[in-house]
Design an enzyme around this catalytic site. Structure first.
Site, PDB file in Angstrom:
ATOM      1  N   HIS A 107     -21.836 -28.583  21.160  1.00 18.70           N
ATOM      2  CA  HIS A 107     -23.229 -28.958  20.976  1.00 18.70           C
ATOM      3  C   HIS A 107     -23.352 -30.092  19.963  1.00 18.70           C
ATOM      4  CE1 HIS A 107     -22.461 -26.007  17.733  1.00 18.70           C
ATOM      5  NE2 HIS A 107     -23.247 -26.782  17.020  1.00 18.70           N
TER       6      HIS A 107
ATOM      7  N   GLU B  21     -28.207 -27.547  18.766  1.00 18.64           N
ATOM      8  CA  GLU B  21     -28.477 -26.576  17.710  1.00 18.64           C
ATOM      9  C   GLU B  21     -29.607 -27.130  16.845  1.00 18.64           C
ATOM     10  OE1 GLU B  21     -26.041 -24.258  14.142  1.00 18.64           O
ATOM     11  OE2 GLU B  21     -25.067 -25.883  15.251  1.00 18.64           O
TER      12      GLU B  21
ATOM     13  N   GLU C 151     -25.054 -41.606  21.225  1.00 23.60           N
ATOM     14  CA  GLU C 151     -24.848 -42.567  22.311  1.00 23.60           C
ATOM     15  C   GLU C 151     -25.006 -41.817  23.628  1.00 23.60           C
ATOM     16  OE1 GLU C 151     -21.174 -44.728  24.603  1.00 23.60           O
ATOM     17  OE2 GLU C 151     -21.011 -44.553  22.427  1.00 23.60           O
TER      18      GLU C 151
ATOM     19  N   HIS D  16     -21.051 -42.361  15.672  1.00 19.19           N
ATOM     20  CA  HIS D  16     -21.819 -41.770  16.764  1.00 19.19           C
ATOM     21  C   HIS D  16     -20.983 -40.784  17.557  1.00 19.19           C
ATOM     22  CE1 HIS D  16     -19.915 -45.244  18.885  1.00 19.19           C
ATOM     23  NE2 HIS D  16     -19.884 -44.411  19.911  1.00 19.19           N
TER      24      HIS D  16
END
Length: 179
Positions: free
Chosen positions: A120, A166, A93, A26
């Protein structure tokens, strides 16, 4: 010989056997208001909350979200679901430090304003044109539309905390960045 990976200075020739089974689980974003962030990621990007973990002694909560494949379901038992969550790939997360939602002037640095750092996260979509219409229908702010700028067929939007997302259609990117 079959393709293994691209090589660049700094890359090792082989993968250490000790890293077998390592994978990115994550990435984390700090959020001001969990209700607003959860609504955005679930309604706009179809993510589901896999697990919420609270830490009252440290006054923060963690929300683990993913866009699960059809038919993939986490265990119902909380302990098993926690272990299952930390064994997945592609999880977002969201970390909420308690009380920030009540502070009118509070915000996190998005990483794209000066000084730049974090950039991003990215979602791939099956059809970028359909996704752009969906994002417009949901009044998601665009930083860059797919037909703008020098990098075509790539969109950037922002989430409620100002983080950039994105949005790409992989089939449109096969010729990108060729040397």
């Amino acid at each position: 010989m079959a393709f293994d990976t691209e090589q660049e200075p700094g890359m090792t020739e082989s993968v250490a056997p000790e890293t077998r089974g390592f994978r990115l689980n994550h990435c984390m974003l700090r959020i001001k208001d969990p209700e607003r962030a959860l609504a955005f990621y679930s309604q706009v990007f179809g993510m589901r909350l896999l697990r919420r973990l609270d830490f009252p002694e440290l006054e923060f909560s963690l929300y683990f979200l993913a866009r699960l494949e059809d038919g993939k379901t986490p265990p119902e038992d909380e302990s098993q679901r926690t272990e299952w969550t930390f064994n997945q790939e592609g999880i977002l997360e969201l970390t909420h430090n308690w009380g920030t939602e009540k502070q009118a002037d509070f915000s996190y640095h998005d990483g794209n304003s000066e000084p730049q750092g974090f950039g991003h996260i990215c979602f791939s979509v099956p059809d970028l044109d359909v996704a752009v219409r969906w994002l417009d229908d949901n009044q998601v702010p665009f930083v860059k539309r797919p037909d703008e700028g020098g990098l075509k067929d790539v969109a950037f939007v922002t989430d409620p905390d100002g983080y950039w997302i994105e949005v790409i259609e992989p089939a449109r990117l096969s010729g990108m960045g060729r040397r």
